[in-house]
Design a protein around this motif. Structure first.
Motif, mmCIF file in Angstrom:
data_model
loop_
_atom_site.group_PDB
_atom_site.id
_atom_site.type_symbol
_atom_site.label_atom_id
_atom_site.label_comp_id
_atom_site.label_asym_id
_atom_site.label_seq_id
_atom_site.Cartn_x
_atom_site.Cartn_y
_atom_site.Cartn_z
ATOM 1 N N LYS A 28 25.694 29.664 39.471
ATOM 2 C CA LYS A 28 26.161 30.295 40.715
ATOM 3 C C LYS A 28 26.533 29.240 41.758
ATOM 4 N N LEU A 29 25.714 28.185 41.836
ATOM 5 C CA LEU A 29 26.010 27.124 42.805
ATOM 6 C C LEU A 29 27.330 26.438 42.474
ATOM 7 N N PHE A 30 27.588 26.243 41.194
ATOM 8 C CA PHE A 30 28.860 25.643 40.773
ATOM 9 C C PHE A 30 30.027 26.557 41.146
ATOM 10 N N LEU A 31 29.872 27.844 40.868
ATOM 11 C CA LEU A 31 30.943 28.793 41.199
ATOM 12 C C LEU A 31 31.163 28.863 42.712
ATOM 13 N N GLN A 32 30.081 28.815 43.468
ATOM 14 C CA GLN A 32 30.210 28.815 44.928
ATOM 15 C C GLN A 32 30.947 27.568 45.413
ATOM 16 N N PHE A 33 30.631 26.431 44.786
ATOM 17 C CA PHE A 33 31.284 25.180 45.168
ATOM 18 C C PHE A 33 32.788 25.263 44.896
ATOM 19 N N VAL A 34 33.143 25.818 43.743
ATOM 20 C CA VAL A 34 34.565 25.970 43.405
ATOM 21 C C VAL A 34 35.245 26.910 44.402
ATOM 22 N N GLN A 35 34.519 27.942 44.805
ATOM 23 C CA GLN A 35 35.068 28.912 45.755
ATOM 24 C C GLN A 35 35.324 28.279 47.129
ATOM 25 N N GLN A 36 34.456 27.362 47.509
ATOM 26 C CA GLN A 36 34.492 26.819 48.869
ATOM 27 C C GLN A 36 35.265 25.512 49.002
ATOM 28 N N HIS A 37 35.647 24.899 47.879
ATOM 29 C CA HIS A 37 36.324 23.605 47.935
ATOM 30 C C HIS A 37 37.602 23.624 47.096
ATOM 31 N N GLU A 38 38.518 22.807 47.491
ATOM 32 C CA GLU A 38 39.726 22.618 46.685
ATOM 33 C C GLU A 38 39.473 21.431 45.766
ATOM 34 N N ILE A 39 39.376 21.703 44.472
ATOM 35 C CA ILE A 39 39.000 20.671 43.501
ATOM 36 C C ILE A 39 40.226 20.284 42.684
ATOM 37 N N LEU B 298 35.587 32.521 34.335
ATOM 38 C CA LEU B 298 35.030 32.562 35.689
ATOM 39 C C LEU B 298 35.760 31.566 36.583
ATOM 40 N N VAL B 299 36.314 30.523 35.961
ATOM 41 C CA VAL B 299 37.133 29.545 36.684
ATOM 42 C C VAL B 299 38.462 29.405 35.949
ATOM 43 N N ARG B 300 39.482 28.977 36.692
ATOM 44 C CA ARG B 300 40.808 28.780 36.105
ATOM 45 C C ARG B 300 41.298 27.373 36.438
ATOM 46 N N GLU B 301 41.903 26.755 35.451
ATOM 47 C CA GLU B 301 42.561 25.465 35.678
ATOM 48 C C GLU B 301 44.054 25.739 35.801
ATOM 49 N N GLU B 302 44.572 25.649 37.002
ATOM 50 C CA GLU B 302 45.989 25.961 37.192
ATOM 51 C C GLU B 302 46.614 25.039 38.235
ATOM 52 N N GLN B 303 47.763 24.512 37.874
ATOM 53 C CA GLN B 303 48.545 23.646 38.767
ATOM 54 C C GLN B 303 47.714 22.487 39.318
ATOM 55 N N GLY B 304 46.952 21.883 38.405
ATOM 56 C CA GLY B 304 46.186 20.700 38.786
ATOM 57 C C GLY B 304 45.004 20.971 39.689
ATOM 58 N N THR B 305 44.568 22.229 39.741
ATOM 59 C CA THR B 305 43.450 22.596 40.617
ATOM 60 C C THR B 305 42.485 23.523 39.877
ATOM 61 N N LEU B 306 41.206 23.391 40.186
ATOM 62 C CA LEU B 306 40.192 24.289 39.627
ATOM 63 C C LEU B 306 39.923 25.398 40.635
ATOM 64 N N ARG B 307 40.081 26.649 40.209
ATOM 65 C CA ARG B 307 39.925 27.780 41.128
ATOM 66 C C ARG B 307 38.937 28.804 40.562
#
Length: 403
Positions: A197-208, A267-276
């Motif tokens: 959950k913490l990882f998913l929250q981090f992805v949600q809150q940051h542009e990776i 739960l996460v997507r790798e698209e256009q050089g970004t993790l979302r």
């Protein structure tokens, strides 16, 4: 032949014969026991089994042959002796059959299981997978099917499977060195689900940002590690890393499992050089912890099965052997022979790093340091999960990623 079977039924000399008759009449389709299979075996095979065990009986009396074989194999001390005398390839072959839920095997399927049970030295020495199959057939541990449809297939008597598992458990546990509780130990409980959950929250809150190979840059990785309950050292450039998941080569072991789980379940997507974060990932933020841990455990079994085909059985035996604090050295000594090396990973490295350490991350074991060395104990949660491996091993198919 039918008259003989009728006499056996009337005299009640062969336990379980009724179920054999049901199969003949097309009414039974469940697993068969040893007595059933002996009843259907021809006198030639019965003599081969009797000779193998040096049974004293009339070679032309099917009735005596069956009774003698059942009496011999019905002795627990004799059965235990048979297990102790198995070489490593035989042990691995038996173990693989015990945890395979299939009722019938074709010859090629058996050959594949037998080949998987042999190490490189045994193969180079000229040992053949078919030799294993012949030995098990001679010993009455493998039988041909009893119907027109299954006559060219093989099966293991169901009661022998249960007896082997029981005797093997006793044999393995007898060699485990117990310790007292260590002064300090590590237990990660259900922190893996929390960190998902913490990882998913981090992805949600940051542009990776992702590099050209689809990997997060080290700065992002380090930030995530600082965000999680359990931090790991990042993967360096030296050494080989493959075989244990899509992102194993790029990320440390525990986080690689989390990342692959999140990616596999979209739960996460790798698209256009970004993790979302995906909509499914947003929903996952409210998931129940226990259910998530079970799914993570099942996923780990599938993810590592390509490198460790019999992983489910290794987890099961660890659960059987480490119910109390036990030295890691004795656990590997007893269970290690079931493990085959994987490229540069030795059997010991696989057991320590790919199995026991990951079981720690999954909350299944606690690990401490004792004056006798590293010591391991199953948690109550881990014991339940390990016991489930008896029935789920056949449902565990390896995870395959597109890239």
């Amino acid at each position: 032949m039918w008259e003989f079977r009728q006499r056996c039924l009337q005299n009640q000399t062969i336990s379980g014969f009724e179920s054999a008759v049901e199969v003949v009449n097309g009414r039974g389709d469940g697993p068969m026991n040893l007595a059933d299979m002996l009843t259907f075996a021809d006198i030639g095979q019965l003599n081969r089994i009797a000779d193998y065990y040096q049974c004293e009986c009339k070679p032309n009396s099917k009735h005596e042959l069956i009774q003698s074989i059942l009496t011999t194999l019905g002795s627990r001390p004799f059965f235990e002796q048979q297990v102790r005398q198995l070489n490593q390839a035989d042990q691995r072959f038996l173990n693989n059959l015990l945890f395979d839920p299939r009722q019938y095997y074709g010859m090629e399927e058996l050959v594949a299981i037998a080949r998987q049970s042999m190490d490189k030295k045994e193969s180079e020495a000229g040992a053949s997978p078919r030799d294993l199959i012949v030995r098990f057939n001679k010993s009455g541990w493998l039988f041909n099917g009893t119907t027109q449809q299954t006559r060219y297939l093989y099966q293991v008597p169901q009661d022998l499977k249960l007896r082997f598992r029981d005797v093997l458990s006793t044999h393995l546990r007898a060699g485990i060195a117990k310790t007292t509780e260590p002064p300090m130990y590590r237990d990660e409980y259900h922190l893996l689900a929390d960190d998902l959950k913490l990882f998913l929250q981090f992805v949600q809150q940051h542009e990776i940002a992702l590099n050209a190979e689809g990997m997060m840059y080290r700065r992002s990785q380090q930030q995530i590690m600082e965000h999680l309950h359990i931090s790991e050292e990042l993967v360096g450039k030296a050494g080989w890393r493959f075989g244990y998941g899509r992102s194993f080569k790029d990320y440390p072991d525990r986080f690689a499992l989390l990342y692959d789980y999140a990616f596999h379940h979209r739960l996460v997507r790798e698209e256009q050089g970004t993790l979302r974060l995906s909509p499914a990932g947003e929903d996952k933020l409210g998931a129940e912890k226990t259910a998530e841990m079970i799914q993570l455990f099942r996923f780990w079994l599938r993810l590592y099965k390509g490198a460790i085909p019999n992983l489910s059985s290794i987890v099961y035996w660890t659960g059987e052997c480490a119910s109390e604090w036990s030295t890691a050295e004795s656990l590997f000594r007893q269970i290690g022979p079931f493990i085959q090396p994987f490229y540069y990973d030795t059997a010991e490295a696989i057991y320590d790093n790919r199995i026991v350490k990951m079981m720690l991350h999954l909350g299944m074991v606690r690990i401490g340091e004792h004056e006798e060395g590293r010591t391991v104990q199953m948690t109550a949660w881990g014991t339940r999960l390990a016991a489930s491996c008896r029935s789920i091993s056949g449902d565990v198919t390896p995870i395959m990623f597109d890239k």
